[in-house]
Design a protein around this motif. Sequence first.
Motif, PDB file in Angstrom:
ATOM      1  N   SER A 194       0.823  -1.212   0.000  1.00  0.00           N
ATOM      2  CA  SER A 194       0.000   0.000   0.000  1.00  0.00           C
ATOM      3  C   SER A 194       0.858   1.264   0.000  1.00  0.00           C
ATOM      4  O   SER A 194       0.387   2.338  -0.378  1.00  0.00           O
ATOM      5  CB  SER A 194      -0.932   0.011   1.222  1.00  0.00           C
ATOM      6  OG  SER A 194      -0.203   0.183   2.419  1.00  0.00           O
ATOM      7  N   LYS A 202      -3.182   1.934  -4.150  1.00  0.00           N
ATOM      8  CA  LYS A 202      -2.957   2.119  -2.716  1.00  0.00           C
ATOM      9  C   LYS A 202      -4.061   1.489  -1.876  1.00  0.00           C
ATOM     10  O   LYS A 202      -3.850   1.210  -0.691  1.00  0.00           O
ATOM     11  CB  LYS A 202      -2.865   3.611  -2.386  1.00  0.00           C
ATOM     12  CG  LYS A 202      -1.805   4.357  -3.182  1.00  0.00           C
ATOM     13  CD  LYS A 202      -0.420   3.824  -2.912  1.00  0.00           C
ATOM     14  CE  LYS A 202       0.634   4.614  -3.699  1.00  0.00           C
ATOM     15  NZ  LYS A 202       1.983   4.008  -3.566  1.00  0.00           N
ATOM     16  N   ASP A 203      -5.234   1.322  -2.459  1.00  0.00           N
ATOM     17  CA  ASP A 203      -6.356   0.753  -1.716  1.00  0.00           C
ATOM     18  C   ASP A 203      -6.328  -0.768  -1.850  1.00  0.00           C
ATOM     19  O   ASP A 203      -6.537  -1.300  -2.941  1.00  0.00           O
ATOM     20  CB  ASP A 203      -7.675   1.301  -2.249  1.00  0.00           C
ATOM     21  CG  ASP A 203      -7.873   2.759  -1.874  1.00  0.00           C
ATOM     22  OD1 ASP A 203      -8.181   3.020  -0.699  1.00  0.00           O
ATOM     23  OD2 ASP A 203      -7.698   3.625  -2.746  1.00  0.00           O
ATOM     24  N   ILE A 204      -6.077  -1.451  -0.745  1.00  0.00           N
ATOM     25  CA  ILE A 204      -5.934  -2.902  -0.756  1.00  0.00           C
ATOM     26  C   ILE A 204      -6.949  -3.515   0.208  1.00  0.00           C
ATOM     27  O   ILE A 204      -7.002  -3.147   1.388  1.00  0.00           O
ATOM     28  CB  ILE A 204      -4.507  -3.323  -0.376  1.00  0.00           C
ATOM     29  CG1 ILE A 204      -3.500  -2.766  -1.397  1.00  0.00           C
ATOM     30  CG2 ILE A 204      -4.392  -4.837  -0.285  1.00  0.00           C
ATOM     31  CD1 ILE A 204      -2.055  -3.104  -1.095  1.00  0.00           C
ATOM     32  N   ARG A 258      -6.384  -1.996   3.823  1.00  0.00           N
ATOM     33  CA  ARG A 258      -5.433  -0.898   3.908  1.00  0.00           C
ATOM     34  C   ARG A 258      -5.980   0.152   2.941  1.00  0.00           C
ATOM     35  O   ARG A 258      -5.677   0.138   1.747  1.00  0.00           O
ATOM     36  CB  ARG A 258      -4.038  -1.338   3.477  1.00  0.00           C
ATOM     37  CG  ARG A 258      -3.345  -2.291   4.394  1.00  0.00           C
ATOM     38  CD  ARG A 258      -2.692  -1.607   5.565  1.00  0.00           C
ATOM     39  NE  ARG A 258      -1.826  -0.509   5.149  1.00  0.00           N
ATOM     40  CZ  ARG A 258      -1.087   0.215   5.996  1.00  0.00           C
ATOM     41  NH1 ARG A 258      -1.129  -0.039   7.279  1.00  0.00           N
ATOM     42  NH2 ARG A 258      -0.333   1.196   5.563  1.00  0.00           N
TER      43      ARG A 258
END
Length: 326
Positions: A194, A202-204, A258
Amino acid sequence: MRHGDLDLETARGLKELRRRLDADGNRVPHSILDETMNLATWNIRDFGKSERQEKSLHYIAEVIGRFDLVALTEVRQDLSELLRVMEILPPFWDFVVSDYGGDRAANKERVAYVFDKRVVRFTGLAAEADPPRKRNEEGRYVSRFTWWRAPYIASFRAGNFDFVIVTVHLRWGSGENERLIPIRELAKWAKKRSKDKGGFDKDILVVGDMNIPSRDSVLFRAVRRYGLELPEALAKLGKTEAGTNLSRSATYDQILHRASNPDRFTDEAGVVDFYMGDHKPLYPEIDSRHEFTFELSDHLPLWIQLDTWIEDEQLDSMLERLGEDR
């Protein structure tokens, strides 16, 4: 659904299943195109290992169709049952599936993402996560542990929200201590990715059957310690409400994240209890719950709704950046 011509028993069973899926505490709200998405994770027991009844595949399709994106675990080497479910689902549904692990440790299992293309679009990334390696005294890079069944990664877009989802089925093993290192390393992997400037997104979201018995477990504390968060809507569920086994006593399945913005999740979340303490109305011919689990499953779907309308956030970010530039 494309159920087609049904025998009397299957039609009655589907009617009862729909009644259960629409019951208080089970109902999944409709998503709104480009605004919300309903995500679920479901372990379908040995899906493809032994032949199910035809009506079971209709039941499975009916459950999947309540969501927009479903991460399936325990999909086995033989995909014929999954393909039959895809035939029953409307034609705008699609899937992405991993390869199966060929040894006994991997149990010839796959992960599959099944999704409604009207709501969710696959954006190109599909891969397995490798455990981290370190150089040993001989100069070779080797792993210190194994996930047994490799986590499966895929990227999607819903509305104008892009995200990466990672689905796992962690091995039960001999106890929680044996699961501790793999689950801790999974959380560390998600944290590192992330923050990776070269990463896909970035969005996990990290979902699946993690064999976490409760939120009091050392395993749950480990994933939280290393940065995986539980969406607030799921955190608000009581112990029984969050249970994903048939007795509703254990939180084996999880949806963690995340996220660049924790507000991405709405207040809608839950567990769909198709069992409701009695399998007989769905399978009058089956005597035992154990046999029932090989027709539907011994796990219940866990789900949450995401807000996929992020245009205002993007404009605010752009205005802030432009203001700084001036």
